[in-house]
Motif scaffolding. Structure first.
Motif, PDB file in Angstrom:
ATOM      1  N   ALA A  39     -26.226  20.811  -8.438  1.00  0.00           N
ATOM      2  CA  ALA A  39     -26.216  19.676  -9.368  1.00  0.00           C
ATOM      3  C   ALA A  39     -26.353  18.349  -8.641  1.00  0.00           C
ATOM      4  O   ALA A  39     -26.934  17.393  -9.172  1.00  0.00           O
ATOM      5  N   MET A  40     -25.824  18.273  -7.430  1.00  0.00           N
ATOM      6  CA  MET A  40     -25.951  17.034  -6.668  1.00  0.00           C
ATOM      7  C   MET A  40     -27.410  16.668  -6.483  1.00  0.00           C
ATOM      8  O   MET A  40     -27.780  15.492  -6.496  1.00  0.00           O
ATOM      9  N   ALA A  41     -28.269  17.690  -6.316  1.00  0.00           N
ATOM     10  CA  ALA A  41     -29.704  17.434  -6.128  1.00  0.00           C
ATOM     11  C   ALA A  41     -30.453  17.420  -7.450  1.00  0.00           C
ATOM     12  O   ALA A  41     -31.315  16.558  -7.681  1.00  0.00           O
ATOM     13  N   SER A  42     -30.158  18.364  -8.346  1.00  0.00           N
ATOM     14  CA  SER A  42     -30.965  18.490  -9.566  1.00  0.00           C
ATOM     15  C   SER A  42     -30.829  17.265 -10.474  1.00  0.00           C
ATOM     16  O   SER A  42     -31.799  16.856 -11.118  1.00  0.00           O
ATOM     17  N   ILE A  43     -29.648  16.661 -10.548  1.00  0.00           N
ATOM     18  CA  ILE A  43     -29.470  15.466 -11.386  1.00  0.00           C
ATOM     19  C   ILE A  43     -30.368  14.341 -10.892  1.00  0.00           C
ATOM     20  O   ILE A  43     -30.912  13.558 -11.689  1.00  0.00           O
ATOM     21  N   VAL A  45     -26.099   7.322  -5.320  1.00  0.00           N
ATOM     22  CA  VAL A  45     -25.693   8.705  -5.101  1.00  0.00           C
ATOM     23  C   VAL A  45     -26.936   9.585  -4.938  1.00  0.00           C
ATOM     24  O   VAL A  45     -26.978  10.483  -4.095  1.00  0.00           O
ATOM     25  N   ASP A  46     -27.958   9.319  -5.763  1.00  0.00           N
ATOM     26  CA  ASP A  46     -29.215  10.067  -5.638  1.00  0.00           C
ATOM     27  C   ASP A  46     -29.808   9.885  -4.247  1.00  0.00           C
ATOM     28  O   ASP A  46     -30.245  10.852  -3.611  1.00  0.00           O
ATOM     29  N   ARG A  47     -29.835   8.645  -3.795  1.00  0.00           N
ATOM     30  CA  ARG A  47     -30.423   8.368  -2.485  1.00  0.00           C
ATOM     31  C   ARG A  47     -29.616   9.022  -1.372  1.00  0.00           C
ATOM     32  O   ARG A  47     -30.171   9.518  -0.387  1.00  0.00           O
ATOM     33  N   ALA A  48     -28.298   9.052  -1.535  1.00  0.00           N
ATOM     34  CA  ALA A  48     -27.439   9.623  -0.505  1.00  0.00           C
ATOM     35  C   ALA A  48     -27.624  11.132  -0.382  1.00  0.00           C
ATOM     36  O   ALA A  48     -27.489  11.697   0.714  1.00  0.00           O
ATOM     37  N   ILE A  49     -27.946  11.789  -1.486  1.00  0.00           N
ATOM     38  CA  ILE A  49     -28.066  13.251  -1.460  1.00  0.00           C
ATOM     39  C   ILE A  49     -29.452  13.711  -1.050  1.00  0.00           C
ATOM     40  O   ILE A  49     -29.638  14.859  -0.627  1.00  0.00           O
ATOM     41  N   ILE A  92     -31.597  13.054   1.524  1.00  0.00           N
ATOM     42  CA  ILE A  92     -31.850  13.449   2.914  1.00  0.00           C
ATOM     43  C   ILE A  92     -31.169  14.774   3.264  1.00  0.00           C
ATOM     44  O   ILE A  92     -31.827  15.689   3.785  1.00  0.00           O
ATOM     45  N   PRO A  93     -29.866  14.951   2.981  1.00  0.00           N
ATOM     46  CA  PRO A  93     -29.271  16.266   3.301  1.00  0.00           C
ATOM     47  C   PRO A  93     -29.880  17.415   2.500  1.00  0.00           C
ATOM     48  O   PRO A  93     -30.005  18.527   3.018  1.00  0.00           O
ATOM     49  N   ALA A  94     -30.273  17.167   1.261  1.00  0.00           N
ATOM     50  CA  ALA A  94     -30.895  18.232   0.465  1.00  0.00           C
ATOM     51  C   ALA A  94     -32.232  18.636   1.064  1.00  0.00           C
ATOM     52  O   ALA A  94     -32.567  19.825   1.136  1.00  0.00           O
ATOM     53  N   ARG A  95     -33.007  17.674   1.522  1.00  0.00           N
ATOM     54  CA  ARG A  95     -34.284  17.977   2.171  1.00  0.00           C
ATOM     55  C   ARG A  95     -34.063  18.758   3.457  1.00  0.00           C
ATOM     56  O   ARG A  95     -34.820  19.684   3.779  1.00  0.00           O
ATOM     57  N   LEU A  96     -33.016  18.386   4.200  1.00  0.00           N
ATOM     58  CA  LEU A  96     -32.735  19.057   5.462  1.00  0.00           C
ATOM     59  C   LEU A  96     -32.371  20.524   5.235  1.00  0.00           C
ATOM     60  O   LEU A  96     -32.870  21.414   5.927  1.00  0.00           O
ATOM     61  N   VAL A  97     -31.513  20.786   4.239  1.00  0.00           N
ATOM     62  CA  VAL A  97     -31.119  22.155   3.935  1.00  0.00           C
ATOM     63  C   VAL A  97     -32.335  22.979   3.512  1.00  0.00           C
ATOM     64  O   VAL A  97     -32.526  24.115   3.953  1.00  0.00           O
ATOM     65  N   ALA A  98     -33.175  22.409   2.656  1.00  0.00           N
ATOM     66  CA  ALA A  98     -34.372  23.117   2.192  1.00  0.00           C
ATOM     67  C   ALA A  98     -35.327  23.384   3.353  1.00  0.00           C
ATOM     68  O   ALA A  98     -35.943  24.454   3.437  1.00  0.00           O
ATOM     69  N   LYS A  99     -35.449  22.431   4.259  1.00  0.00           N
ATOM     70  CA  LYS A  99     -36.345  22.598   5.404  1.00  0.00           C
ATOM     71  C   LYS A  99     -35.850  23.711   6.325  1.00  0.00           C
ATOM     72  O   LYS A  99     -36.635  24.538   6.801  1.00  0.00           O
TER      73      LYS A  99
END
Length: 315
Positions: free
Chosen positions: A217-221, A240-244, A246-253
């Motif tokens: 939800a942190m990313a999908s919202i 909050v969107d901007r903060a999430i 970079i880490p979401a991209r890193l996990v996906a990568k």
């Protein structure tokens, strides 16, 4: 759904095949983010909300229901023609008894109606691509995107969607959402469903789904427009969107670099059937026919309805 997923690609390459944007987008780790986005925004459509609320499936068995729904989309994207066709017919049978009265309009709903199925289909394919663009490798090339929406229309042949109404480009998708917006609304059932999918209670889904839904939800919202977030009562500050991001991209990568090992390893705990499909997709050998097949041909070969298109049950 019960299928022999150890033979995910026994007959052919399915509808799209190696190198297709559908294989690339739907098998990416970001598909989980896109899927949560899709099942959340689906609740803005009142007839679908009524079907979900009356069936109670996401509340009685959230992990199983979500796993099976995502598995269907993934089977259509990467499975062979036999498996995808059998999955579609199974889903039609599951949806057939899901009828009733939508409380806002007082009109009858049917989970298999062409309008409802089109909403489910477009939100699914659009959301998974949106997550891929925001948190994955980025936008497809113009040629790939054109092909992606053409493949979206092919996949819609397995549902009751009217072919002439299926969007075939980003512009047509935007036009579809613009036409749908005046028909969208939220009810108590819709807000309950959206919040439940974004933050599934531990008592209903277990620790794995409770934690997983909150992380997703942190990313999908962040992928949803502000008017939807406000209407659904889950808006938050843009920082909050901007903060999430970079880490979401890193996990996906990291997950993508490991050939989906992180996702397939997590499968037994979060979405076991989806994890099994992804594992088979990554490890499957060459099929008997090293070519793709059309939905019509797959129905003719493997479906119980022969070459006839799937039709909605009338009520």
């Amino acid at each position: 759904m019960t299928f022999d997923l150890t033979t995910l690609r026994r007959d052919d390459y399915g509808f799209f095949g190696p190198g297709s944007p559908s294989w690339k987008v739907w098998a990416a780790p970001t598909a989980l983010i896109g899927f949560q986005r899709a099942v959340t925004l689906e609740h803005f459509e009142p007839f679908l909300t009524a079907a979900v609320a009356d069936s109670q499936g996401i509340y009685n068995s959230p992990a199983k229901r979500l796993d099976h729904t995502l598995s269907y989309f993934l089977l259509v994207a990467v499975g062979d023609g036999r498996t995808a066709t059998q999955a579609a017919e199974h889903l039609m049978r599951i949806h057939a008894p899901m009828t009733g009265i939508e409380p806002v309009s007082g009109k009858r709903y049917s989970a298999n109606s062409p309008d409802t199925q089109l909403w489910i289909h477009v939100t699914g394919w659009h959301s998974v691509l949106k997550a891929y663009e925001m948190f994955g490798p980025g936008k497809l090339s113009p040629a790939e995107e054109q092909r992606y929406w053409a493949e979206c229309a092919i996949a819609a042949e397995l549902q009751t969607c009217r072919p002439e109404e299926v969007p075939r480009s980003r512009e047509e998708v935007r036009a579809y959402f613009a036409r749908m917006r005046p028909k969208l609304c939220v009810t108590e059932a819709a807000v309950r469903g959206m919040h439940y999918l974004l933050w599934t209670p531990r008592a209903n889904g277990g620790v794995e789904i409770a934690v997983g839904s909150r992380l997703l939800a942190m990313a999908s919202i962040a992928t949803l427009p502000k008017w939807m977030r406000e209407l659904g009562r889950f808006d938050r500050p843009r920082f909050v969107d901007r903060a999430i991001t970079i880490p979401a991209r890193l996990v996906a990568k990291v997950a993508a670099a490991r050939n989906l090992r992180l996702l397939t390893a997590a499968g037994p705990y979060l979405v076991p059937m989806t994890g099994q499909i992804l594992r088979q997709h990554v490890t499957a050998g060459e099929p008997a026919l090293r070519d793709t097949v059309t939905p019509a041909r797959a129905r003719e070969l493997y479906g119980t309805q022969g070459s006839r298109p799937l039709t909605a049950v009338q009520h």
